[in-house]
Design a protein around this motif. Structure first.
Motif, PDB file in Angstrom:
ATOM      1  N   GLY A 180      36.315  -3.101  -1.420  1.00 27.25           N
ATOM      2  CA  GLY A 180      35.178  -4.015  -1.271  1.00 27.25           C
ATOM      3  C   GLY A 180      35.421  -5.339  -1.974  1.00 27.25           C
ATOM      4  N   ALA A 181      36.700  -5.726  -2.094  1.00 29.35           N
ATOM      5  CA  ALA A 181      37.053  -6.920  -2.876  1.00 29.35           C
ATOM      6  C   ALA A 181      36.907  -8.212  -2.086  1.00 29.35           C
ATOM      7  CB  ALA A 181      38.489  -6.783  -3.398  1.00 29.35           C
ATOM      8  N   SER A 182      36.454  -8.125  -0.837  1.00 29.72           N
ATOM      9  CA  SER A 182      36.349  -9.345  -0.016  1.00 29.72           C
ATOM     10  C   SER A 182      35.020 -10.059  -0.211  1.00 29.72           C
ATOM     11  CB  SER A 182      36.525  -8.983   1.462  1.00 29.72           C
ATOM     12  OG  SER A 182      35.473  -8.146   1.889  1.00 29.72           O
ATOM     13  N   ARG A 188      38.253  -4.896   4.830  1.00 28.74           N
ATOM     14  CA  ARG A 188      38.719  -5.036   6.216  1.00 28.74           C
ATOM     15  C   ARG A 188      38.972  -6.480   6.611  1.00 28.74           C
ATOM     16  NH1 ARG A 188      33.507  -2.055   8.307  1.00 28.74           N
ATOM     17  NH2 ARG A 188      32.834  -3.554   6.747  1.00 28.74           N
ATOM     18  N   PHE A 201      42.273  -2.942   4.966  1.00 24.82           N
ATOM     19  CA  PHE A 201      42.179  -1.494   5.175  1.00 24.82           C
ATOM     20  C   PHE A 201      40.718  -1.082   5.295  1.00 24.82           C
ATOM     21  CE2 PHE A 201      42.118   2.870   3.205  1.00 24.82           C
ATOM     22  CZ  PHE A 201      42.816   3.508   4.223  1.00 24.82           C
ATOM     23  N   VAL A 213      38.259   1.767   4.528  1.00 30.21           N
ATOM     24  CA  VAL A 213      38.319   2.874   3.558  1.00 30.21           C
ATOM     25  C   VAL A 213      37.990   4.237   4.164  1.00 30.21           C
ATOM     26  CG1 VAL A 213      37.905   1.429   1.519  1.00 30.21           C
ATOM     27  CG2 VAL A 213      35.954   2.479   2.709  1.00 30.21           C
ATOM     28  N   ALA A 229      33.338  -0.857  -2.191  1.00 27.11           N
ATOM     29  CA  ALA A 229      33.029  -0.857  -0.758  1.00 27.11           C
ATOM     30  C   ALA A 229      31.761  -0.037  -0.554  1.00 27.11           C
ATOM     31  CB  ALA A 229      34.188  -0.265   0.037  1.00 27.11           C
ATOM     32  N   GLY A 230      30.860  -0.591   0.218  1.00 29.33           N
ATOM     33  CA  GLY A 230      29.621   0.137   0.447  1.00 29.33           C
ATOM     34  C   GLY A 230      28.868  -0.460   1.609  1.00 29.33           C
ATOM     35  N   TYR A 253      20.829   5.460   2.212  1.00 25.09           N
ATOM     36  CA  TYR A 253      21.439   4.731   1.092  1.00 25.09           C
ATOM     37  C   TYR A 253      21.162   5.475  -0.222  1.00 25.09           C
ATOM     38  CZ  TYR A 253      22.853   0.724  -1.786  1.00 25.09           C
ATOM     39  OH  TYR A 253      23.479  -0.096  -2.692  1.00 25.09           O
ATOM     40  N   ALA A 295      20.648  -2.691 -10.168  1.00 25.02           N
ATOM     41  CA  ALA A 295      19.468  -2.963  -9.332  1.00 25.02           C
ATOM     42  C   ALA A 295      19.825  -4.185  -8.490  1.00 25.02           C
ATOM     43  CB  ALA A 295      18.252  -3.160 -10.215  1.00 25.02           C
ATOM     44  N   GLN A 296      18.846  -5.054  -8.167  1.00 22.54           N
ATOM     45  CA  GLN A 296      19.131  -6.123  -7.193  1.00 22.54           C
ATOM     46  C   GLN A 296      20.020  -7.225  -7.778  1.00 22.54           C
ATOM     47  OE1 GLN A 296      17.493  -5.333  -4.178  1.00 22.54           O
ATOM     48  NE2 GLN A 296      19.276  -6.503  -3.536  1.00 22.54           N
ATOM     49  N   ALA A 310      26.332 -10.481   0.119  1.00 21.04           N
ATOM     50  CA  ALA A 310      25.997 -10.351   1.542  1.00 21.04           C
ATOM     51  C   ALA A 310      24.939  -9.264   1.747  1.00 21.04           C
ATOM     52  CB  ALA A 310      27.269 -10.028   2.330  1.00 21.04           C
ATOM     53  N   MET A 311      25.081  -8.168   0.983  1.00 21.15           N
ATOM     54  CA  MET A 311      24.141  -7.048   1.129  1.00 21.15           C
ATOM     55  C   MET A 311      22.722  -7.476   0.736  1.00 21.15           C
ATOM     56  SD  MET A 311      24.569  -3.219  -0.430  1.00 21.15           S
ATOM     57  CE  MET A 311      26.025  -2.793   0.488  1.00 21.15           C
ATOM     58  N   THR A 312      22.612  -8.180  -0.373  1.00 20.55           N
ATOM     59  CA  THR A 312      21.295  -8.639  -0.830  1.00 20.55           C
ATOM     60  C   THR A 312      20.720  -9.668   0.139  1.00 20.55           C
ATOM     61  OG1 THR A 312      21.801  -8.193  -3.132  1.00 20.55           O
ATOM     62  CG2 THR A 312      20.085  -9.813  -2.718  1.00 20.55           C
TER      63      THR A 312
HETATM   64  N1  LIG Z   1      23.876  -6.229  -3.987  1.00 18.48           N
HETATM   65  C1  LIG Z   1      23.121  -5.405  -4.670  1.00 18.48           C
HETATM   66  O1  LIG Z   1      21.988  -5.754  -5.055  1.00 18.48           O
HETATM   67  C2  LIG Z   1      23.617  -4.030  -5.012  1.00 18.48           C
HETATM   68  C3  LIG Z   1      22.801  -3.237  -5.834  1.00 18.48           C
HETATM   69  C4  LIG Z   1      23.228  -1.967  -6.171  1.00 18.48           C
HETATM   70  C5  LIG Z   1      24.434  -1.493  -5.691  1.00 18.48           C
HETATM   71  N2  LIG Z   1      25.206  -2.285  -4.890  1.00 18.48           N
HETATM   72  C6  LIG Z   1      26.467  -1.718  -4.406  1.00 18.48           C
HETATM   73  O2  LIG Z   1      27.530  -2.562  -4.800  1.00 18.48           O
HETATM   74  C7  LIG Z   1      28.590  -2.482  -3.844  1.00 18.48           C
HETATM   75  C8  LIG Z   1      28.960  -3.890  -3.395  1.00 18.48           C
HETATM   76  O3  LIG Z   1      27.810  -4.485  -2.815  1.00 18.48           O
HETATM   77  P1  LIG Z   1      27.685  -6.059  -2.548  1.00 18.48           P
HETATM   78  O4  LIG Z   1      26.280  -6.415  -2.772  1.00 18.48           O
HETATM   79  O5  LIG Z   1      28.759  -6.773  -3.257  1.00 18.48           O
HETATM   80  O6  LIG Z   1      27.895  -6.049  -0.964  1.00 18.48           O
HETATM   81  P2  LIG Z   1      28.766  -6.940   0.018  1.00 18.48           P
HETATM   82  O7  LIG Z   1      28.872  -8.338  -0.485  1.00 18.48           O
HETATM   83  O8  LIG Z   1      28.193  -6.685   1.348  1.00 18.48           O
HETATM   84  O9  LIG Z   1      30.203  -6.263  -0.098  1.00 18.48           O
HETATM   85  C9  LIG Z   1      30.488  -5.039   0.492  1.00 18.48           C
HETATM   86  C10 LIG Z   1      31.985  -4.877   0.473  1.00 18.48           C
HETATM   87  O10 LIG Z   1      32.316  -3.607   1.021  1.00 18.48           O
HETATM   88  C11 LIG Z   1      33.377  -3.789   1.935  1.00 18.48           C
HETATM   89  N3  LIG Z   1      33.351  -2.710   2.917  1.00 18.48           N
HETATM   90  C12 LIG Z   1      32.282  -2.228   3.597  1.00 18.48           C
HETATM   91  N4  LIG Z   1      32.672  -1.256   4.438  1.00 18.48           N
HETATM   92  C13 LIG Z   1      34.012  -1.120   4.280  1.00 18.48           C
HETATM   93  C14 LIG Z   1      34.989  -0.291   4.867  1.00 18.48           C
HETATM   94  N5  LIG Z   1      34.663   0.626   5.800  1.00 18.48           N
HETATM   95  N6  LIG Z   1      36.274  -0.415   4.475  1.00 18.48           N
HETATM   96  C15 LIG Z   1      36.624  -1.335   3.544  1.00 18.48           C
HETATM   97  N7  LIG Z   1      35.743  -2.134   2.937  1.00 18.48           N
HETATM   98  C16 LIG Z   1      34.450  -2.037   3.310  1.00 18.48           C
HETATM   99  C17 LIG Z   1      33.138  -5.169   2.539  1.00 18.48           C
HETATM  100  O11 LIG Z   1      34.346  -5.731   3.024  1.00 18.48           O
HETATM  101  P3  LIG Z   1      34.759  -5.945   4.564  1.00 18.48           P
HETATM  102  O12 LIG Z   1      33.528  -6.217   5.347  1.00 18.48           O
HETATM  103  O13 LIG Z   1      35.728  -7.084   4.489  1.00 18.48           O
HETATM  104  O14 LIG Z   1      35.446  -4.661   4.940  1.00 18.48           O
HETATM  105  C18 LIG Z   1      32.704  -5.940   1.292  1.00 18.48           C
HETATM  106  O15 LIG Z   1      33.836  -6.389   0.586  1.00 18.48           O
HETATM  107  C19 LIG Z   1      28.075  -1.596  -2.718  1.00 18.48           C
HETATM  108  O16 LIG Z   1      28.560  -0.286  -2.898  1.00 18.48           O
HETATM  109  C20 LIG Z   1      26.565  -1.625  -2.904  1.00 18.48           C
HETATM  110  O17 LIG Z   1      25.951  -0.461  -2.395  1.00 18.48           O
HETATM  111  C21 LIG Z   1      24.820  -3.539  -4.527  1.00 18.48           C
END
Ligand SMILES: NC(=O)c1ccc[n+]([C@@H]2O[C@H](COP(=O)([O-])OP(=O)(O)OC[C@H]3O[C@@H](n4cnc5c(N)ncnc54)[C@H](OP(=O)(O)O)[C@@H]3O)[C@@H](O)[C@H]2O)c1
Length: 257
Positions: free
Chosen positions: A18-20, A43, A66, A68, A95-96, A160, A191-192, A197-199
């Protein structure tokens, strides 16, 4: 060793999924600042390259495009990293995926797909990295990014919440199993977090009132990606050498009520 050195990741080989984007990107940048060699997995090649351009000691890091959930390919990836760079000392599973949908609209496949990304891939990476031929002789620390929703409910988030709860519970079993090998396993539950991108995706579907409600539920305000990355750095480092099987909540007081 000075107390400052305890947080060093110099010469550590660390894999981050999830490093992108978002939290994973920040973890990669922060690990590079602490001296680690980082292997960036996601990916999207372009966004991984963007992360790489933000990192320090650029020549030592590597992008691996890749998905995951291609579980059968995970060992090959670990093997090729170790062959060139040496054994692995750290792993962050960032990654999530998230799905906001009332339960009436959920289908069995939606649960399964999210479970594969959020849970199974974490444990499959852990299984491979833990092998003696891949795991650093000085031990290894693995951090899985869970969520406060792994222990608290949220409307329209049944899959989730379930996957993050599974990640937290499973990591405790892994922690017990791998402790004799000097491998530590912990989860971080944010938390948030602003500006990921997810938020952004979640906020885009909310009314202004709901957004204000979310803000008011965080006594210290919303978090940022650095808040989560700092917790990961701590857990990866020798400063946390006696910590395993824990779920570190990083939530600005969200779950204190
Ligand atoms: N944002 C929040 O408020 C928050 C709160 C609590 C927990 N989290 C957790 O923190 C983690 C990161 O969240 P974020 O907010 O940083 O989200 P994000 O910006 O959407 O990043 C998600 C990352 O996961 C990668 N990913 C998703 N599906 C994948 C797959 N099948 N294979 C490889 N990579 C994959 C995406 O990369 P590609 O699309 O390039 O593959 C992206 O780098 C997640 O597990 C999320 O549930 C987030």
């Amino acid at each position: 060793m000075t107390s400052q050195d305890l947080f060093s990741l110099a010469n550590h080989n660390i894999i981050i999924t999830g490093a992108s984007s978002g939290i994973g990107r920040e973890c990669a940048v922060s690990c590079s600042k602490r001296g680690a060699n980082v292997f960036l997995i996601a990916r999207n090649n372009e966004r991984l390259a963007e992360t790489l351009s933000m990192m320090e000691n650029n020549i030592n890091h590597q992008i691996i495009v890749f998905d995951v959930v291609d579980f059968d390919e995970i060992e090959g990836i670990i093997r090729s990293i170790v062959a060139v760079h040496g054994k692995i000392s750290g792993f962050i599973h960032c990654a999530g995926s998230e799905l906001i949908l009332p339960t009436i609209s959920m289908k069995a496949t939606y649960y399964q797909e999210m479970y594969n990304v959020n849970v199974v891939s974490a444990f499959e990476f852990a299984k491979q990295i833990a092998k003696k031929k891949y795991c650093s002789d000085n031990g290894c620390s693995m951090v899985f990014i869970a969520s406060v929703m792994g222990t608290l409910g949220q409307i329209a988030h049944v899959s989730y919440c379930a996957t993050k709860g599974a990640l937290i519970a499973g990591s405790k079993a892994l922690a017990l199993e791998y402790a004799p090998k000097g491998i530590r396993i912990n989860t971080v539950s944010p938390a948030q977090i602003e500006n990921t991108a997810m938020t952004d995706n979640m906020l885009a579907k909310m009314s202004d009132k709901n957004k204000m409600d979310i803000l008011s539920m965080h006594p210290l305000g919303l978090g940022n990606t650095q808040d989560v990355a700092s917790a990961c750095i701590y857990l990866l480092s020798d400063a946390a050498r006696w910590i395993t099987g824990t779920n570190l909540i990083v939530d600005g007081g969200y779950s204190t009520r």
